[in-house]
Write a protein that holds these residues in place. Structure first.
Motif, mmCIF file in Angstrom:
data_model
loop_
_atom_site.group_PDB
_atom_site.id
_atom_site.type_symbol
_atom_site.label_atom_id
_atom_site.label_comp_id
_atom_site.label_asym_id
_atom_site.label_seq_id
_atom_site.Cartn_x
_atom_site.Cartn_y
_atom_site.Cartn_z
ATOM 1 N N GLN A 1 0.811 -1.210 0.000
ATOM 2 C CA GLN A 1 0.000 0.000 0.000
ATOM 3 C C GLN A 1 0.851 1.268 0.000
ATOM 4 O OE1 GLN A 1 -0.752 2.553 2.400
ATOM 5 N NE2 GLN A 1 -2.364 3.396 1.106
ATOM 6 N N VAL A 2 1.864 1.316 0.858
ATOM 7 C CA VAL A 2 2.721 2.506 0.934
ATOM 8 C C VAL A 2 3.527 2.664 -0.346
ATOM 9 C CG1 VAL A 2 4.606 3.612 2.186
ATOM 10 C CG2 VAL A 2 2.835 2.377 3.445
ATOM 11 N N ALA A 3 4.081 1.551 -0.847
ATOM 12 C CA ALA A 3 4.860 1.596 -2.079
ATOM 13 C C ALA A 3 3.981 2.016 -3.251
ATOM 14 C CB ALA A 3 5.494 0.235 -2.356
ATOM 15 N N GLY A 4 2.749 1.478 -3.303
ATOM 16 C CA GLY A 4 1.837 1.844 -4.381
ATOM 17 C C GLY A 4 1.518 3.322 -4.360
ATOM 18 N N SER A 5 1.284 3.857 -3.164
ATOM 19 C CA SER A 5 1.010 5.284 -3.022
ATOM 20 C C SER A 5 2.209 6.112 -3.467
ATOM 21 C CB SER A 5 0.665 5.596 -1.563
ATOM 22 O OG SER A 5 0.479 6.971 -1.371
ATOM 23 N N HIS A 6 3.408 5.679 -3.060
ATOM 24 C CA HIS A 6 4.639 6.381 -3.414
ATOM 25 C C HIS A 6 4.838 6.386 -4.933
ATOM 26 C CE1 HIS A 6 9.022 6.856 -3.960
ATOM 27 N NE2 HIS A 6 8.965 7.593 -2.848
ATOM 28 N N ASP A 7 4.682 5.219 -5.569
ATOM 29 C CA ASP A 7 4.871 5.117 -7.018
ATOM 30 C C ASP A 7 3.803 5.901 -7.771
ATOM 31 O OD1 ASP A 7 6.989 3.500 -6.435
ATOM 32 O OD2 ASP A 7 5.996 1.619 -6.964
ATOM 33 N N PHE A 8 2.583 5.853 -7.260
ATOM 34 C CA PHE A 8 1.485 6.597 -7.877
ATOM 35 C C PHE A 8 1.777 8.096 -7.851
ATOM 36 C CE2 PHE A 8 -2.564 8.827 -7.773
ATOM 37 C CZ PHE A 8 -3.297 8.197 -8.773
ATOM 38 N N ASN A 9 2.222 8.591 -6.694
ATOM 39 C CA ASN A 9 2.541 10.018 -6.574
ATOM 40 C C ASN A 9 3.643 10.428 -7.537
ATOM 41 O OD1 ASN A 9 0.657 10.280 -4.573
ATOM 42 N ND2 ASN A 9 2.115 10.240 -2.887
ATOM 43 N N ASP A 10 4.694 9.594 -7.624
ATOM 44 C CA ASP A 10 5.807 9.913 -8.518
ATOM 45 C C ASP A 10 5.346 9.980 -9.970
ATOM 46 O OD1 ASP A 10 7.539 10.076 -6.434
ATOM 47 O OD2 ASP A 10 8.492 8.121 -6.749
ATOM 48 N N GLN A 11 4.544 8.998 -10.366
ATOM 49 C CA GLN A 11 4.095 8.963 -11.749
ATOM 50 C C GLN A 11 3.120 10.095 -12.052
ATOM 51 O OE1 GLN A 11 3.138 5.068 -13.052
ATOM 52 N NE2 GLN A 11 2.205 5.737 -14.960
ATOM 53 N N LEU A 12 2.245 10.382 -11.089
ATOM 54 C CA LEU A 12 1.284 11.463 -11.281
ATOM 55 C C LEU A 12 2.002 12.803 -11.385
ATOM 56 C CD1 LEU A 12 -1.810 11.677 -11.452
ATOM 57 C CD2 LEU A 12 -1.815 12.288 -9.042
ATOM 58 N N LEU A 13 3.001 13.005 -10.536
ATOM 59 C CA LEU A 13 3.767 14.246 -10.561
ATOM 60 C C LEU A 13 4.466 14.419 -11.897
ATOM 61 C CD1 LEU A 13 4.569 16.665 -8.789
ATOM 62 C CD2 LEU A 13 6.609 15.391 -8.107
ATOM 63 N N GLY A 14 4.986 13.323 -12.428
ATOM 64 C CA GLY A 14 5.677 13.389 -13.712
ATOM 65 C C GLY A 14 4.744 13.665 -14.883
ATOM 66 N N SER A 15 3.450 13.379 -14.701
ATOM 67 C CA SER A 15 2.502 13.567 -15.805
ATOM 68 C C SER A 15 1.815 14.927 -15.773
ATOM 69 C CB SER A 15 1.440 12.466 -15.770
ATOM 70 O OG SER A 15 0.623 12.590 -14.624
ATOM 71 N N VAL A 16 1.991 15.687 -14.692
ATOM 72 C CA VAL A 16 1.293 16.963 -14.554
ATOM 73 C C VAL A 16 1.645 17.919 -15.693
ATOM 74 C CG1 VAL A 16 1.138 19.073 -13.172
ATOM 75 C CG2 VAL A 16 0.943 16.839 -12.065
ATOM 76 N N ALA A 17 2.936 18.092 -15.963
ATOM 77 C CA ALA A 17 3.365 19.049 -16.990
ATOM 78 C C ALA A 17 2.831 18.697 -18.377
ATOM 79 C CB ALA A 17 4.891 19.160 -17.000
ATOM 80 N N PRO A 18 3.008 17.455 -18.861
ATOM 81 C CA PRO A 18 2.482 17.147 -20.196
ATOM 82 C C PRO A 18 0.966 17.252 -20.288
ATOM 83 C CG PRO A 18 3.394 15.166 -19.147
ATOM 84 C CD PRO A 18 3.813 16.332 -18.333
ATOM 85 N N VAL A 19 0.245 16.829 -19.242
ATOM 86 C CA VAL A 19 -1.221 16.935 -19.269
ATOM 87 C C VAL A 19 -1.643 18.398 -19.289
ATOM 88 C CG1 VAL A 19 -3.332 16.511 -17.949
ATOM 89 C CG2 VAL A 19 -1.618 14.717 -18.150
ATOM 90 N N PHE A 20 -1.032 19.201 -18.424
ATOM 91 C CA PHE A 20 -1.343 20.627 -18.350
ATOM 92 C C PHE A 20 -1.085 21.299 -19.698
ATOM 93 C CE2 PHE A 20 -0.310 25.057 -17.565
ATOM 94 C CZ PHE A 20 -1.287 25.459 -16.668
ATOM 95 N N ALA A 21 0.090 21.038 -20.273
ATOM 96 C CA ALA A 21 0.456 21.655 -21.554
ATOM 97 C C ALA A 21 -0.502 21.232 -22.661
ATOM 98 C CB ALA A 21 1.889 21.283 -21.917
ATOM 99 N N PHE A 22 -0.813 19.949 -22.713
ATOM 100 C CA PHE A 22 -1.695 19.441 -23.771
ATOM 101 C C PHE A 22 -3.063 20.103 -23.695
ATOM 102 C CE2 PHE A 22 -5.036 16.480 -25.076
ATOM 103 C CZ PHE A 22 -4.648 16.180 -26.374
#
Length: 747
Positions: free
Chosen positions: A525-546
Motif C-alpha cells: 500500500q505505501v509503495a503503491g502510493s509512493h509510485d502513484f505520486n511519482d508517476q502522477l507528478l511526472g505527468s502533470v506538466a504534459p497533461v497541463f500543456a496538452f
C-alpha cells in the motif's frame, strides 16, 4: 416575419438541417446506434483494469512477476486479541485460551487456510498485551469479501466468551465486506438520484414535462450507448467501475447542458415570431455550433488524462471523452429531429404552478440585468474585486498537501473496522499494511538467495525501517518468495514512506541486490502510493500543456480572436484555482469541514487535483463558449461591443443558471457520500461550477470584455491564414424580433 431561408454554413447547421428534413430517419439512426452499441458491448463484455497494469515502476514489476508465476495471492485476514484494561498479557492462561479458541473457530469454518498462532509467528506486541492470529481466505481474493461472513461470526462468538479481551478481525476480505455493506448502496443511490434531481430542476426551468424530458432522455441514451462502447473499447483500453461512475457524472452534465442550450435557443426564436423551421435553423447555426466547439474542447481536455500513464486515469479519460462525443453528436442530430417532430407539442404537460413568470416586460432577469449594469458601469473595479476575491479563495491551494488517504482518513469513524485498523497499527506499527518484497530468482532455495533473504530480514529491522516481525513466504515451484515487512510509521504516510525509501535505497542493495539474477521489487500500500505520486507528478506538466495548448487553439479557430482565446484560458485557470483553494481550506485546513462531514482529513487525495483540472477545464468551456458565441453573434449584427456584451450575458443568463444548478446539484450528491475521496470530488466540482457560472461568466467575463472593447476581436494579420470555423449570421437572425431584439432566454 423572418421566415425565409437562412443562409448558414457549418457542420452543426448542416446536421441540424438534414435531421429536421429527415426526422424519422435521424431518430431511427440514433435509436439503432444506441441499441447496437449496448448489444455489441454486452456481448463483448467489459475488460477491467488489472492490478498489474495500474502503475508503472516497482509496483508494476512486482505485479507482473506474480502474474507471470501464476501465483494467486489470497486475501489475508488478521484477528487482533488485545487486553481491554491492560491487565492481561499473552502469558496469562485466559489470553492463551482466547488465542486457541480463535484458531479453532476460524479453522472450523472451512473457509480459511494457513492459520498461524502468534506464539509461533511471534506476532505479539512488545508490551505483551496484543497478539495477532493470521490466516488466508480460501478461493479468489477478489471475491473473498462474499465468503468472509462465517469467519466474522466465528470470531464474534469467541469475543462473547472473553469479555476482558478485545477480539476483532481485519483484513482485505473483512474490509471489502464492511465497505460494500456500508457504501455499495450509497453509491448506487447517488448515481440513481442524479437523474430525478436533474429532471426536477428542468421541470422548474421549463415548466413543461415534455421539454424537461428531452434533455434527460438525450443524456440517458448517450450514457447507455457509451456503456456499450466502453465494453467494446475495453478490449484495447481496460475500463473500471470508477471510470463508469465518472462517465455517468460527465455524461449527465454535458448531455443535459447541450440539449438545454439548443432547446432554449429554439424556444427563444419561436417566441420571437419565427416559424418552427426558421427557429430550428437558427438554433442549429448558433447553439449547435457552440455545442460542437464546446464538445470538442471538452473531449480534448478529457484526452489529457491519456498522458498520465496511469491505467485508471486513462480509463476515466477515455470513458468521459466517449460520452461527451456521443452527447455532442446526439445534440446536433437527433435533438433537432425530435424538435421538428414535436413542434408546439414540446410545451405539452405544462405544470400549472410552474408557469414562467414574466419578470420584466422584455423577459430579462432582474438579478443579472442589475448585476451587469453595475459591472459594465465600472468594469475595472469589477475586474479587480472579482479577480481579487477569486485569488484570495485560491490562495490556500499554494500549500496543498496530497496523499493517498488511509482507512481512517477515508472513512473516519463511520466504519467499525477503522477502530480495529488504528488499534492494530498502534500495537504493531505498519503491521496492517506491510511492504511486500517480491523476490524472483533462478533458484529461490540456493544458498546465496537464502542468505540474502536472511540478511534482508535482519537489516530491515536493524536499519530502523521496520520493528518486525519480518515474515518470508516461499513459493518453491515458481522460484518466488514474498517478504512482508511492517514499516515504521504505520498509518503515518510520511514516516512510512521514509521507511520504504530505506528498504529500497539501503537495505535491498546491500542484501538481495548483491545476488546476480535476483529481482526484488517492493510493493504494498505505501509503495503503491509512493509510485502513484511519482508517476502522477511526472505527468502533470504534459497533461497541463496538452489541455491548455489545444484549448487555446480551439478557441482561436472557433472565434478567430487571439484575445478571446487568451482570456478563455486565463479565466478557466482562475476558476480551477479557486476550486483548489476551497478544497484545501475545507479538507486540509478544516475550515467549515463540519458542514460537509470532513473533520480530520488533513489532506487532498492524490489523484484529485489533476482529475479536477481536466474535468473542470473541459466543463467550464460549456458556459464560456455559449456566452461568448452569443456576444459575438450580437456584435456581428451591428451592436456595439458593450451592448453586445450586455445582450449576450443577459440572454444566456437563464440557461447558464439552469445548467449550472443541474451540475451543482448532481455533483453535490457525491459530496454527501461518506468516502472522503468522493466527498472531495463532489464538493470540488460543485464549488467550481458554481463559481464559474456566477463570478466568472456573470462578472469577470463581461468586465474584461468591456475593458478590452474592440480588441476582443483582435486577430493579427500573420494569423489570418487560419481556417474560418465561425458561422455566418443569416439575415433573419439579424432582423429585430417582434418582441424586441433583446429578447432573452427566459428560464
Amino acid at each position: 416575419m423572418g421566415n425565409g431561408d437562412s443562409r448558414v454554413r457549418g457542420l452543426a447547421a448542416r446536421a441540424g438541417g438534414w435531421s429536421a428534413r429527415h426526422r424519422w430517419a435521424a431518430v431511427g439512426i440514433w435509436v439503432l446506434f444506441v441499441v447496437l452499441a449496448m448489444g455489441i458491448g454486452s456481448a463483448a463484455g467489459r475488460v477491467d483494469v488489472n492490478e498489474s497494469d495500474q502503475l508503472k515502476g516497482e509496483t508494476h514489476t512486482a505485479a507482473r512477476i506474480i502474474d507471470d508465476a501464476g501465483i494467486k495471492e489470497p486475501a489475508s485476514e488478521t484477528v487482533l486479541i488485545q487486553s481491554k484494561d491492560g491487565q492481561l498479557t499473552s502469558t496469562d492462561a485466559e489470553f492463551r485460551s482466547a488465542v486457541t479458541a480463535v484458531v479453532t473457530a476460524v479453522n472450523g469454518t472451512g473457509k480459511v487456510t494457513d492459520v498461524t498462532s502468534p506464539y509461533d509467528t511471534k506476532t505479539i506486541s512488545k508490551d505483551g498485551r496484543s497478539a495477532l492470529v493470521q490466516f488466508d481466505m480460501r478461493g479468489d481474493a477478489d471475491t473473498a469479501g462474499d465468503r468472509v461472513e462465517p469467519v466474522l461470526k466465528a470470531v464474534a462468538g469467541v469475543q462473547k466468551d472473553h469479555g476482558s479481551l478485545r477480539i476483532e478481525e481485519i483484513g482485505g476480505a473483512s474490509m471489502a465486506k464492511q465497505y460494500n455493506d456500508a457504501f455499495g448502496d450509497d453509491f448506487k443511490k447517488a448515481e440513481y438520484s442524479a437523474v430525478p434531481v436533474a429532471l426536477g430542476i428542468l421541470l422548474i426551468a421549463f415548466g413543461a414535462l415534455v421539454a424537461a424530458l428531452l434533455p434527460v432522455a438525450l443524456a440517458v441514451t448517450a450514457i447507455m450507448a457509451t456503456m456499450g462502447l466502453m465494453g467494446i473499447v475495453s478490449h484495447l483500453q481496460p475500463m473500471s467501475d470508477t471510470a463508469n461512475s465518472v462517465m455517468l457524472l460527465v455524461g449527465l452534465a454535458v448531455g443535459v447542458d447541450y440539449c438545454l442550450f439548443y432547446l432554449r435557443r429554439e424556444r427563444e426564436e419561436r417566441e420571437a415570431g419565427r416559424d418552427a423551421g426558421a427557429a430550428l435553423r437558427i438554433a442549429a447555426a448558433t447553439s449547435g455550433r457552440a455545442i460542437i466547439v464546446s464538445g470538442v474542447t471538452v473531449c480534448v481536455a478529457m484526452a489529457g488524462m491519456l498522458f498520465t500513464g496511469l491505467a485508471e486515469f486513462e480509463a476515466m479519460g477515455l470513458a468521459s471523452l466517449m460520452v461527451v462525443a456521443v452527447a455532442m453528436v446526439g445534440s446536433v442530430t437527433v435533438l433537432p429531429a425530435l424538435l421538428s417532430l414535436l413542434g408546439e407539442r414540446v410545451e405539452k404537460g405544462r405544470i400549472p404552478f410552474l408557469r414562467r413568470r414574466n419578470r420584466r416586460g422584455n423577459g430579462e432577469s432582474r438579478l443579472w440585468t442589475a448585476v451587469l449594469k453595475g459591472v459594465l458601469a465600472k468594469p475595472l473595479v469589477s475586474v479587480l474585486v472579482a479577480a481579487g476575491a477569486l485569488l484570495a479563495i485560491a490562495a490556500p491551494a499554494v500549500g496543498m498537501k496530497t496523499e493517498n488517504l488511509t482507512l481512517d482518513q477515508e472513512f473516519g469513524n463511520s466504519l467499525p473496522i477503522v477502530g480495529t485498523y488504528n488499534r492494530v497499527n498502534d500495537a504493531f506499527p505498519g503491521g496492517s499494511e506491510p511492504a511486500e518484497v517480491v523476490v524472483k530468482a533462478k533458484d529461490i532455495n540456493s544458498p546465496e538467495v537464502k542468505q540474502a533473504l536472511a540478511d534482508f530480514r535482519a537489516q530491515a529491522v536493524s536499519s530502523g525501517a521496520s520493528l518486525g516481525p519480518v515474515d518470508i513466504k516461499l513459493h518453491d515451484a515458481q522460484n518466488v518468495a514474498f517478504v512482508y515487512v511492517p514499516l515504521v510509521g504505520g498509518s503515518d504516510q510520511d514516516k512510512a514512506a521514509k521507511s520504504l525509501e530505506k528498504l529500497r535505497d539501503d537495505v535491498r542493495p546491500a542484501t538481495l541486490g548483491k545476488v546476480d539474477g535476483v529481482q526484488a521489487p517492493i510493493t504494498g500500500q505505501v509503495a503503491g502510493s509512493h509510485d502513484f505520486n511519482d508517476q502522477l507528478l511526472g505527468s502533470v506538466a504534459p497533461v497541463f500543456a496538452f489541455v491548455v495548448v489545444f484549448a487555446f487553439l480551439l478557441m482561436l479557430l472557433s472565434f478567430r480572436s487571439l484575445t478571446v482565446a487568451i482570456t478563455s484560458i486565463v479565466l478557466n485557470l482562475l476558476s480551477v484555482g479557486a476550486a483548489y483553494g476551497i478544497l484545501v481550506a475545507v479538507f486540509q485546513h478544516g475550515w467549515g469541514a463540519s458542514l460537509v462531514g470532513a473533520e480530520g482529513v488533513g489532506a487532498i487525495v492524490t489523484w484529485l487535483p489533476l482529475f479536477l483540472f481536466v474535468i473542470l477545464f473541459g466543463l467550464s468551456m460549456d458556459y464560456h463558449v455559449f456566452v461568448v458565441s452569443r456576444i459575438r453573434e450580437a456584435r456581428l449584427r451591428g451592436r456595439t461591443t458593450r451592448d453586445a456584451i450586455r445582450h449576450g450575458v443577459v440572454t444566456t443568463a437563464g440557461v447558464v443558471t439552469s445548467a449550472a444548478i443541474i451540475m451543482v446539484a448532481v455533483f453535490a450528491i457525491f459530496g454527501t457520500l461518506s468516502m472522503q475521496s468522493m466527498k472531495q470530488m463532489g464538493v470540488g466540482l460543485a464549488a467550481a461550477v458554481l463559481i464559474d457560472a456566477t463570478v466568472i461568466r456573470g462578472v469577470l467575463l463581461p468586465a474584461v470584455m468591456a475593458l478590452l472593447g474592440e480588441r476582443n476581436w483582435y486577430l493579427p494579420n500573420w494569423l489570418r491564414w487560419l481556417p474560418d470555423l465561425t458561422h455566418d449570421e443569416s439575415p433573419e437572425a439579424g432582423t429585430p424580433a417582434a418582441r424586441g431584439e433583446s429578447e432573452p432566454v427566459r428560464v
